[in-house]
Design a protein around this motif. Structure first.
Motif, PDB file in Angstrom:
ATOM      1  N   THR A  77      44.965  31.471  24.805  1.00 52.95           N
ATOM      2  CA  THR A  77      45.176  32.103  26.103  1.00 52.95           C
ATOM      3  C   THR A  77      44.691  31.195  27.227  1.00 52.95           C
ATOM      4  OG1 THR A  77      44.899  34.284  25.116  1.00 52.95           O
ATOM      5  CG2 THR A  77      44.664  34.153  27.500  1.00 52.95           C
ATOM      6  N   LEU A  78      43.538  30.565  27.045  1.00 51.58           N
ATOM      7  CA  LEU A  78      42.990  29.682  28.082  1.00 51.58           C
ATOM      8  C   LEU A  78      43.818  28.410  28.248  1.00 51.58           C
ATOM      9  CD1 LEU A  78      39.169  30.081  27.366  1.00 51.58           C
ATOM     10  CD2 LEU A  78      40.509  31.137  29.200  1.00 51.58           C
ATOM     11  N   ARG A  79      44.519  27.994  27.214  1.00 52.64           N
ATOM     12  CA  ARG A  79      45.379  26.805  27.329  1.00 52.64           C
ATOM     13  C   ARG A  79      46.501  27.018  28.343  1.00 52.64           C
ATOM     14  NH1 ARG A  79      44.046  22.810  24.320  1.00 52.64           N
ATOM     15  NH2 ARG A  79      43.106  23.123  22.292  1.00 52.64           N
ATOM     16  N   LEU A 104      39.874  35.711  26.295  1.00 51.45           N
ATOM     17  CA  LEU A 104      39.250  34.394  26.416  1.00 51.45           C
ATOM     18  C   LEU A 104      39.494  33.507  25.193  1.00 51.45           C
ATOM     19  CD1 LEU A 104      35.809  35.408  27.990  1.00 51.45           C
ATOM     20  CD2 LEU A 104      37.870  34.588  29.148  1.00 51.45           C
ATOM     21  N   LEU A 146      46.265  27.981  31.184  1.00 53.09           N
ATOM     22  CA  LEU A 146      45.794  27.694  32.539  1.00 53.09           C
ATOM     23  C   LEU A 146      46.189  26.301  33.018  1.00 53.09           C
ATOM     24  CD1 LEU A 146      42.196  29.202  32.295  1.00 53.09           C
ATOM     25  CD2 LEU A 146      44.210  30.219  33.374  1.00 53.09           C
ATOM     26  N   ARG A 151      42.278  24.304  32.580  1.00 50.02           N
ATOM     27  CA  ARG A 151      41.585  24.519  31.304  1.00 50.02           C
ATOM     28  C   ARG A 151      40.436  23.533  31.129  1.00 50.02           C
ATOM     29  NH1 ARG A 151      44.758  21.707  26.335  1.00 50.02           N
ATOM     30  NH2 ARG A 151      44.751  19.668  27.275  1.00 50.02           N
ATOM     31  N   SER A 171      34.756  26.605  21.739  1.00 50.71           N
ATOM     32  CA  SER A 171      35.987  26.920  22.485  1.00 50.71           C
ATOM     33  C   SER A 171      36.155  25.955  23.642  1.00 50.71           C
ATOM     34  CB  SER A 171      35.950  28.360  23.011  1.00 50.71           C
ATOM     35  OG  SER A 171      35.976  29.278  21.946  1.00 50.71           O
ATOM     36  N   VAL A 185      41.147  30.608  22.937  1.00 53.37           N
ATOM     37  CA  VAL A 185      41.569  29.257  23.312  1.00 53.37           C
ATOM     38  C   VAL A 185      43.070  29.198  23.591  1.00 53.37           C
ATOM     39  CG1 VAL A 185      41.695  26.853  22.539  1.00 53.37           C
ATOM     40  CG2 VAL A 185      39.608  28.173  22.170  1.00 53.37           C
ATOM     41  N   VAL A 218      37.491  25.024  32.849  1.00 52.64           N
ATOM     42  CA  VAL A 218      37.029  26.132  32.009  1.00 52.64           C
ATOM     43  C   VAL A 218      36.316  25.574  30.781  1.00 52.64           C
ATOM     44  CG1 VAL A 218      37.785  28.093  30.599  1.00 52.64           C
ATOM     45  CG2 VAL A 218      38.806  27.709  32.847  1.00 52.64           C
ATOM     46  N   LEU A 264      39.213  23.164  24.045  1.00 51.51           N
ATOM     47  CA  LEU A 264      40.107  23.077  25.203  1.00 51.51           C
ATOM     48  C   LEU A 264      40.265  21.648  25.704  1.00 51.51           C
ATOM     49  CD1 LEU A 264      39.097  26.230  27.273  1.00 51.51           C
ATOM     50  CD2 LEU A 264      41.303  25.790  26.174  1.00 51.51           C
TER      51      LEU A 264
END
Length: 177
Positions: A151-153, A147, A155, A159, A77, A149, A162, A81
């Motif tokens: 969803t984290l993108r 958490l 940011l 990212r 993951s 990927v 992260v 990112l």
């Protein structure tokens, strides 16, 4: 914080999966019990150990397979990112949801088997050996929801920080669990 539709849908799937596998296991074990009592000369049925502790409990308690998958998933993951690939993002999301459902199905089986032993023999429930697999289940649920990927993108450039954290966290997950 509100629960997204995807997270809520996954929780519903997990609840139905656990219940379905628990009930299915109970039915299966009672059918085996009836066949063993009234048709013991059938091949294999008479030799099934219905009173033995569920062999899945030690397997799930020693969850190196799931821990290894979680550690690799966290690392991948982080790597995902760093690049942009919808295919990799979707693959990771599918894997995390699939593993979450498989772990839930296995827990449903263990629950059904424990219920069978409780009903037929009065054996006490022992859930403490399942604590590690429950932790991994929560971890995979997080990897498939909060958490993930995709969803984290969201940011933005954060990212990348992260991503580095996840790449470093992967080996720690493997050692910690």
């Amino acid at each position: 914080m509100t629960v997204s539709q995807g997270s809520l849908g996954l929780l519903k799937v997990l609840a139905v999966t656990a219940l379905t596998f628990a009930v299915g296991t109970l039915v299966m074990l009672y059918v085996i019990l009836l066949l063993a009592r009234y048709g013991a000369n059938l091949p294999m049925i008479g030799s099934l150990p219905l009173s033995a502790p569920p062999e899945m409990v030690p397997l799930l308690a020693d969850n190196r397979l799931f821990t290894t998958l979680a550690a690799v998933h966290v690392t991948v993951s982080g790597l995902a990112l760093l690049i942009t690939s919808n295919t990799i993002d979707m693959g990771l999301l599918i894997v995390s949801k699939a593993v979450t459902v498989v772990i839930t199905a296995l827990l449903g089986f263990v629950g059904g088997h424990m219920a069978f032993l409780q009903i037929t023999e009065g054996t006490a429930f022992a859930l403490s050996p399942l604590t590690p697999v429950l932790i991994v289940l929560v971890g995979f649920w997080l990897l498939s929801t909060l958490l993930s990927v995709p969803t984290l993108r969201q940011l933005g450039n954060l990212r990348f920080v992260v991503a580095v954290a996840l790449v470093l966290l992967g080996p720690m997950v493997l050692v910690a669990l």
